[in-house]
Design an enzyme around this catalytic site. Structure first.
Site, PDB file in Angstrom:
ATOM      1  N   ASP A 103      46.627 -25.324 -18.935  1.00 29.22           N
ATOM      2  CA  ASP A 103      47.731 -26.085 -18.362  1.00 29.22           C
ATOM      3  C   ASP A 103      48.342 -25.325 -17.184  1.00 29.22           C
ATOM      4  O   ASP A 103      48.204 -24.105 -17.078  1.00 29.22           O
ATOM      5  CB  ASP A 103      48.838 -26.296 -19.410  1.00 29.22           C
ATOM      6  CG  ASP A 103      48.365 -27.155 -20.574  1.00 29.22           C
ATOM      7  OD1 ASP A 103      47.390 -27.905 -20.400  1.00 29.22           O
ATOM      8  OD2 ASP A 103      48.988 -27.057 -21.649  1.00 29.22           O
TER       9      ASP A 103
HETATM   10  N1  URA Z   1      46.643 -25.229 -25.444  1.00 24.75           N
HETATM   11  C1  URA Z   1      47.671 -25.670 -24.694  1.00 24.75           C
HETATM   12  O1  URA Z   1      48.587 -26.285 -25.211  1.00 24.75           O
HETATM   13  N2  URA Z   1      47.659 -25.413 -23.385  1.00 24.75           N
HETATM   14  C2  URA Z   1      46.687 -24.705 -22.767  1.00 24.75           C
HETATM   15  O2  URA Z   1      46.740 -24.482 -21.554  1.00 24.75           O
HETATM   16  C3  URA Z   1      45.625 -24.257 -23.554  1.00 24.75           C
HETATM   17  C4  URA Z   1      45.620 -24.534 -24.895  1.00 24.75           C
END
Ligand code: URA
Length: 258
Positions: A103
């Site tokens: 993310d």
């Molecule tokens: N889980 C999440 O919530 N975000 C990420 O970036 C990776 C795994």
């Protein structure tokens, strides 16, 4: 050695079919000469392949470890935000793609490669490669919630999450963390009032969208900081500065699959 049309496909110039058309149109030069045979054998490390005046990166497979900063998105291009590719030198970008995604606000270990098989071996849902994340989350995790997270939770998908491993580092007051750390996110308006923060490690073997955040949310915890620190047996090299990348060694590639 590799066929010219395959080389072009791996170098991300075009798919195999379009590559054959480019070759037939005389648009590809090998060592200064137009090459019209899509089956011509290319020696990746030696031959110079040129398309539209641009020398193509060798089709040799590459594998990079990138220390992703928070604030950039895992996409090829974006009108609004900085992308992970912008951290790569022009000559290292060609044909390379990220292995999975993190993310925008997640930092840490992100792999890049030009090798589809490598990506498949790590990311395909049937492979179940462990990924470990270090998190800070608003809220508390008691024994019962701990068990729920580890045995599988409902995050709104068709199936529960697979068994996971949770290790709690500690629970702290937000004000204490604020005194100790100067992270920008701690200055946000929503963190004005004091509350408990649980810090810990969550290891999962799937790659569902926002999985860590959704798993913790399902037990009433809100992730405020997330960093991927390990994939398989490979740990993020903490000496690699944030925003930088380097090639993986043979040994590190093996560790990924351990
Ligand atoms: N889980 C999440 O919530 N975000 C990420 O970036 C990776 C795994």
């Amino acid at each position: 050695m590799i066929r010219l049309d395959k080389f072009l496909a791996q170098a991300d110039v075009a798919g195999r079919k379009k590559a054959r058309i480019l070759i037939a149109n005389g648009e590809i030069k090998v060592n200064g000469e137009v090459q019209l045979d899509p089956a011509a054998e290319i020696e990746e490390e030696k031959d110079l392949v040129v398309y539209q005046g641009r020398q193509l990166a060798s089709a040799k497979t590459v594998h990079y470890m990138f220390h992703k900063p928070s604030g950039c998105i895992t996409a090829k291009s974006d009108l609004q935000h900085k992308t992970v590719f912008e951290y790569f030198k022009e000559e290292d970008r060609c044909g390379v793609f990220p292995v999975g995604r993190l993310d925008k606000d997640t930092e840490g270990l992100l792999l890049f490669t030009n090798d589809g098989k490598f990506e498949h071996a790590l990311m395909h849902p049937t492979k179940h490669v462990d990924k470990t994340y270090y998190f800070w989350a608003l809220g508390c995790i008691d024994e019962e919630k701990h068990k729920i997270i580890e045995s599988g939770v409902d995050i709104g998908d068709e199936t529960l999450t697979l068994p996971a491993k949770l290790k709690i580092e500690g629970s702290y007051l937000l004000t204490d963390l604020k005194q100790q750390y100067s992270y920008d996110f701690l200055k946000r308006e929503q963190f004005k009032k004091d509350q408990m923060v649980t810090c810990g490690y969550l290891t999962i073997s799937e790659g569902r969208k926002h999985q860590v955040k959704r798993m913790l949310k399902s037990i009433g915890c809100f992730v405020i900081y997330l960093k991927r620190i390990q994939i398989g047996g490979l740990k993020l090299d903490e000496t690699l500065p944030v925003g930088e990348y380097r090639a993986l060694s043979e040994e590190e590639i093996k560790q990924l699959f351990e």
